[in-house]
Design a protein around this motif. Structure first.
Motif, PDB file in Angstrom:
ATOM      1  N   ILE A  30       0.861  -1.320  -0.005  1.00  0.00           N
ATOM      2  CA  ILE A  30       0.016   0.028  -0.165  1.00  0.00           C
ATOM      3  C   ILE A  30       1.082   1.438   0.149  1.00  0.00           C
ATOM      4  CG2 ILE A  30      -1.816   1.186   1.222  1.00  0.00           C
ATOM      5  CD1 ILE A  30      -2.628  -1.458  -0.069  1.00  0.00           C
ATOM      6  N   SER A  31       1.901   1.137   0.677  1.00  0.00           N
ATOM      7  CA  SER A  31       2.711   2.423   0.731  1.00  0.00           C
ATOM      8  C   SER A  31       4.310   2.237   1.017  1.00  0.00           C
ATOM      9  CB  SER A  31       2.074   3.440   1.759  1.00  0.00           C
ATOM     10  OG  SER A  31       2.385   2.824   3.422  1.00  0.00           O
ATOM     11  N   ASP A  32       5.049   3.020   0.555  1.00  0.00           N
ATOM     12  CA  ASP A  32       6.543   2.937   0.857  1.00  0.00           C
ATOM     13  C   ASP A  32       7.003   4.540   1.224  1.00  0.00           C
ATOM     14  OD1 ASP A  32       9.207   3.012   0.755  1.00  0.00           O
ATOM     15  OD2 ASP A  32       9.448   1.894  -1.207  1.00  0.00           O
ATOM     16  N   ARG A  33       7.208   4.618   2.272  1.00  0.00           N
ATOM     17  CA  ARG A  33       7.663   6.035   2.805  1.00  0.00           C
ATOM     18  C   ARG A  33       9.070   5.684   3.320  1.00  0.00           C
ATOM     19  NH1 ARG A  33       2.305   5.863   3.967  1.00  0.00           N
ATOM     20  NH2 ARG A  33       1.011   8.037   4.032  1.00  0.00           N
ATOM     21  N   THR A  34      10.076   6.144   2.465  1.00  0.00           N
ATOM     22  CA  THR A  34      11.422   5.949   2.801  1.00  0.00           C
ATOM     23  C   THR A  34      12.347   7.199   2.973  1.00  0.00           C
ATOM     24  OG1 THR A  34      11.888   3.853   1.550  1.00  0.00           O
ATOM     25  CG2 THR A  34      13.605   4.805   2.091  1.00  0.00           C
ATOM     26  N   SER A  35      13.033   7.387   4.086  1.00  0.00           N
ATOM     27  CA  SER A  35      13.576   8.654   4.221  1.00  0.00           C
ATOM     28  C   SER A  35      15.303   8.146   4.300  1.00  0.00           C
ATOM     29  CB  SER A  35      13.185   9.328   5.333  1.00  0.00           C
ATOM     30  OG  SER A  35      11.771   9.540   5.416  1.00  0.00           O
ATOM     31  N   PRO A  36      15.951   8.788   3.440  1.00  0.00           N
ATOM     32  CA  PRO A  36      17.444   8.436   3.396  1.00  0.00           C
ATOM     33  C   PRO A  36      18.176   8.657   4.846  1.00  0.00           C
ATOM     34  CG  PRO A  36      17.005  10.688   2.157  1.00  0.00           C
ATOM     35  CD  PRO A  36      15.618   9.811   2.348  1.00  0.00           C
ATOM     36  N   ARG A 108      -0.505   1.758  21.181  1.00  0.00           N
ATOM     37  CA  ARG A 108      -0.912   2.037  19.606  1.00  0.00           C
ATOM     38  C   ARG A 108      -0.525   3.597  19.341  1.00  0.00           C
ATOM     39  NH1 ARG A 108      -1.973   4.667  16.074  1.00  0.00           N
ATOM     40  NH2 ARG A 108      -3.642   4.501  14.463  1.00  0.00           N
ATOM     41  N   PHE A 109      -0.862   4.605  20.279  1.00  0.00           N
ATOM     42  CA  PHE A 109      -0.769   5.896  20.121  1.00  0.00           C
ATOM     43  C   PHE A 109       0.464   6.579  20.535  1.00  0.00           C
ATOM     44  CE2 PHE A 109      -5.317   5.382  19.504  1.00  0.00           C
ATOM     45  CZ  PHE A 109      -5.588   6.183  18.206  1.00  0.00           C
ATOM     46  N   GLY A 110       1.351   5.769  21.176  1.00  0.00           N
ATOM     47  CA  GLY A 110       2.534   6.093  21.663  1.00  0.00           C
ATOM     48  C   GLY A 110       3.780   5.520  20.577  1.00  0.00           C
ATOM     49  N   THR A 111       3.396   4.777  19.719  1.00  0.00           N
ATOM     50  CA  THR A 111       4.521   4.168  18.769  1.00  0.00           C
ATOM     51  C   THR A 111       4.125   4.927  17.536  1.00  0.00           C
ATOM     52  OG1 THR A 111       5.631   2.040  18.003  1.00  0.00           O
ATOM     53  CG2 THR A 111       3.149   2.251  18.041  1.00  0.00           C
ATOM     54  N   GLU A 112       4.994   4.588  16.377  1.00  0.00           N
ATOM     55  CA  GLU A 112       4.910   5.175  15.323  1.00  0.00           C
ATOM     56  C   GLU A 112       4.091   4.318  14.282  1.00  0.00           C
ATOM     57  OE1 GLU A 112       7.569   6.634  11.168  1.00  0.00           O
ATOM     58  OE2 GLU A 112       8.327   6.570  13.189  1.00  0.00           O
ATOM     59  N   VAL A 113       3.123   4.923  13.743  1.00  0.00           N
ATOM     60  CA  VAL A 113       2.211   4.113  12.553  1.00  0.00           C
ATOM     61  C   VAL A 113       2.000   4.878  11.700  1.00  0.00           C
ATOM     62  CG1 VAL A 113      -0.152   2.920  12.515  1.00  0.00           C
ATOM     63  CG2 VAL A 113       0.867   2.653  14.636  1.00  0.00           C
ATOM     64  N   VAL A 114       2.123   4.324  10.462  1.00  0.00           N
ATOM     65  CA  VAL A 114       1.795   4.852   9.052  1.00  0.00           C
ATOM     66  C   VAL A 114       0.465   5.506   9.022  1.00  0.00           C
ATOM     67  CG1 VAL A 114       1.784   4.602   6.672  1.00  0.00           C
ATOM     68  CG2 VAL A 114       3.582   3.909   7.862  1.00  0.00           C
ATOM     69  N   PRO A 115      -0.114   6.458   8.565  1.00  0.00           N
ATOM     70  CA  PRO A 115      -1.353   7.100   8.763  1.00  0.00           C
ATOM     71  C   PRO A 115      -2.326   6.324   7.675  1.00  0.00           C
ATOM     72  CG  PRO A 115       0.017   8.821   8.643  1.00  0.00           C
ATOM     73  CD  PRO A 115       1.074   7.614   8.311  1.00  0.00           C
ATOM     74  N   THR A 116      -3.666   6.137   8.240  1.00  0.00           N
ATOM     75  CA  THR A 116      -4.753   5.550   7.540  1.00  0.00           C
ATOM     76  C   THR A 116      -4.778   6.625   6.481  1.00  0.00           C
ATOM     77  OG1 THR A 116      -6.352   7.044   8.552  1.00  0.00           O
ATOM     78  CG2 THR A 116      -5.922   4.736   9.537  1.00  0.00           C
ATOM     79  N   PRO A 117      -5.142   5.733   5.201  1.00  0.00           N
ATOM     80  CA  PRO A 117      -5.897   4.363   5.076  1.00  0.00           C
ATOM     81  C   PRO A 117      -4.518   3.372   4.559  1.00  0.00           C
ATOM     82  CG  PRO A 117      -6.116   5.493   3.010  1.00  0.00           C
ATOM     83  CD  PRO A 117      -5.708   6.407   3.941  1.00  0.00           C
ATOM     84  N   ASP A 118      -3.361   3.872   4.858  1.00  0.00           N
ATOM     85  CA  ASP A 118      -2.250   2.896   4.309  1.00  0.00           C
ATOM     86  C   ASP A 118      -2.155   2.151   5.566  1.00  0.00           C
ATOM     87  OD1 ASP A 118      -2.321   4.411   2.002  1.00  0.00           O
ATOM     88  OD2 ASP A 118      -0.523   5.627   2.784  1.00  0.00           O
ATOM     89  N   MET A 119      -2.424   2.374   6.509  1.00  0.00           N
ATOM     90  CA  MET A 119      -2.286   1.345   7.750  1.00  0.00           C
ATOM     91  C   MET A 119      -3.336   1.246   8.835  1.00  0.00           C
ATOM     92  SD  MET A 119      -0.455  -1.142   9.166  1.00  0.00           S
ATOM     93  CE  MET A 119      -0.589  -2.256  10.588  1.00  0.00           C
ATOM     94  N   TYR A 120      -3.989   0.479   9.210  1.00  0.00           N
ATOM     95  CA  TYR A 120      -5.234   0.289  10.236  1.00  0.00           C
ATOM     96  C   TYR A 120      -4.839  -0.473  11.489  1.00  0.00           C
ATOM     97  CZ  TYR A 120      -9.520  -0.426  12.355  1.00  0.00           C
ATOM     98  OH  TYR A 120     -10.616  -0.828  13.105  1.00  0.00           O
ATOM     99  N   VAL A 121      -4.991  -0.081  12.637  1.00  0.00           N
ATOM    100  CA  VAL A 121      -4.480  -0.794  13.679  1.00  0.00           C
ATOM    101  C   VAL A 121      -5.757  -0.592  14.792  1.00  0.00           C
ATOM    102  CG1 VAL A 121      -3.360  -0.975  15.899  1.00  0.00           C
ATOM    103  CG2 VAL A 121      -2.261   0.065  13.901  1.00  0.00           C
ATOM    104  N   ALA A 122      -6.711  -1.871  14.909  1.00  0.00           N
ATOM    105  CA  ALA A 122      -7.570  -2.167  15.854  1.00  0.00           C
ATOM    106  C   ALA A 122      -7.120  -2.098  17.333  1.00  0.00           C
ATOM    107  CB  ALA A 122      -8.568  -3.547  15.497  1.00  0.00           C
ATOM    108  N   ILE A 123      -7.616  -1.235  18.097  1.00  0.00           N
ATOM    109  CA  ILE A 123      -6.981  -1.032  19.344  1.00  0.00           C
ATOM    110  C   ILE A 123      -6.974  -2.340  20.284  1.00  0.00           C
ATOM    111  CG2 ILE A 123      -7.353   0.155  21.764  1.00  0.00           C
ATOM    112  CD1 ILE A 123      -6.494   1.803  19.385  1.00  0.00           C
ATOM    113  N   GLN A 124      -7.930  -3.256  20.193  1.00  0.00           N
ATOM    114  CA  GLN A 124      -7.961  -4.589  20.894  1.00  0.00           C
ATOM    115  C   GLN A 124      -7.464  -5.824  20.089  1.00  0.00           C
ATOM    116  OE1 GLN A 124     -11.943  -4.556  22.190  1.00  0.00           O
ATOM    117  NE2 GLN A 124     -11.603  -3.259  24.012  1.00  0.00           N
TER     118      GLN A 124
END
Length: 300
Positions: A30-36, A108-124
């Protein structure tokens, strides 16, 4: 034969070593966010006593996400094969947890997560793993929103802004898994790579791999038909949402007929607005997931 794609991710870690990480059949990047040159806070333990323990790593940071047709698979069933592969390639698991033991909402909200809709995390319903191999670190985060599963990998190569050997993605043919396998198993599947402009019914230019797979499936299975069903979030009146969802389903039907040669009598198009959500519309992430077009298998 039904053509079903799977993705093989090849991570080259050095001039003499290569590691192959095979994703679940039918995975779509879905996504590739690469920073050199960037920094990443690698979680090293669960959220506890009001904080999340992390190790900050600087270097080349690759942030990659995939969506898979998970069916009834659990998050552990999604993570376990990936964990086995990285351990076999010399990584040492530093920390691993499931939603509750991670710290639930706070982790979940303390670690880095790629923003939706590219990544989805169900809290439980998620699992996390961090691992190291020498100076290299990576983390895996998996979650589900049935029938889809989501995989995030963040890899850091520290000490240099130069690109490591390239990330190569190969497409292979597999006998099981993938979009059309999920269609046969579950009777319906989300066409999750389609793109519509916000509030409009015009389908993007594409090409869309899901439509190619659907057309190939119909060619290989002449006794089947499909209903294309549009869905929306709950913003606005029901009649308006039914109109939009119907228009989008009709646009997908037209594309299959005009661009892929599917016979018109093998496709129906309907819209049901917000009457069959995948998840709650209470958040932007939920609304994004609920806006979709599904293919429903009709067997004569």
């Amino acid at each position: 034969m039904i053509r079903i794609a799977s993705l093989i991710l090849i991570l080259l870690a050095g001039p003499l070593a290569a590691q192959d990480l095979t994703l679940p059949a039918g995975a779509r990047q879905i996504s590739d966010r690469t920073s050199p040159l960037d920094s990443y806070d690698l979680p090293t333990g669960p959220f506890a006593d009001g904080s999340l323990p992390v190790r900050q790593i600087e270097g080349r940071v690759e942030r990659l996400t995939w969506r898979v047709q998970s069916g009834s698979s659990t998050t552990l069933q999604l993570l376990a094969p990936l964990r086995e592969q990285i351990v076999a390639q010399g990584y040492e698991v530093l920390f691993e947890c499931e939603a509750r033991s991670c710290g639930g909402f706070d982790f979940r909200f303390g670690t880095e997560v790629v923003p939706t809709p590219d990544m989805y995390v169900a809290i439980q319903d998620y699992r996390f793993l961090s691992a190291t191999r020498g100076d290299d670190v990576l983390s895996l985060l998996v979650s589900r929103n049935p029938p889809s599963g989501y995989i995030q990998m963040i890899r850091v190569t520290p000490g240099s802004a130069e690109a490591p050997p390239p990330l190569v993605i190969e497409e292979t043919v597999n006998q099981a898994g993938g979009l059309t396998s999920a269609l046969e198993q579950n009777g319906h599947v989300i066409l999750d790579d389609l793109h519509f402009r916000t509030g409009e019914i015009t389908l993007g230019d594409g090409p869309f791999a899901s439509l190619t797979e659907i057309a190939d499936y119909l060619t290989a299975n002449p006794g089947t038909r499909l209903a294309l069903v549009g869905h929306t979030d709950d913003t606005g009146a029901l009649d308006a949402n039914i109109s939009v969802s119907t228009g989008r389903a009709q646009a997908v039907r037209a594309r299959l007929i005009e661009a892929h040669g599917v016979a018109a009598d093998r496709l129906e198009a309907r819209g049901i607005g917000y009457l069959a959500p995948l998840t709650s519309n209470a958040s932007p992430e939920g609304r994004e997931l609920n806006r979709r077009v599904e293919a429903v298998l009709l067997v004569n």
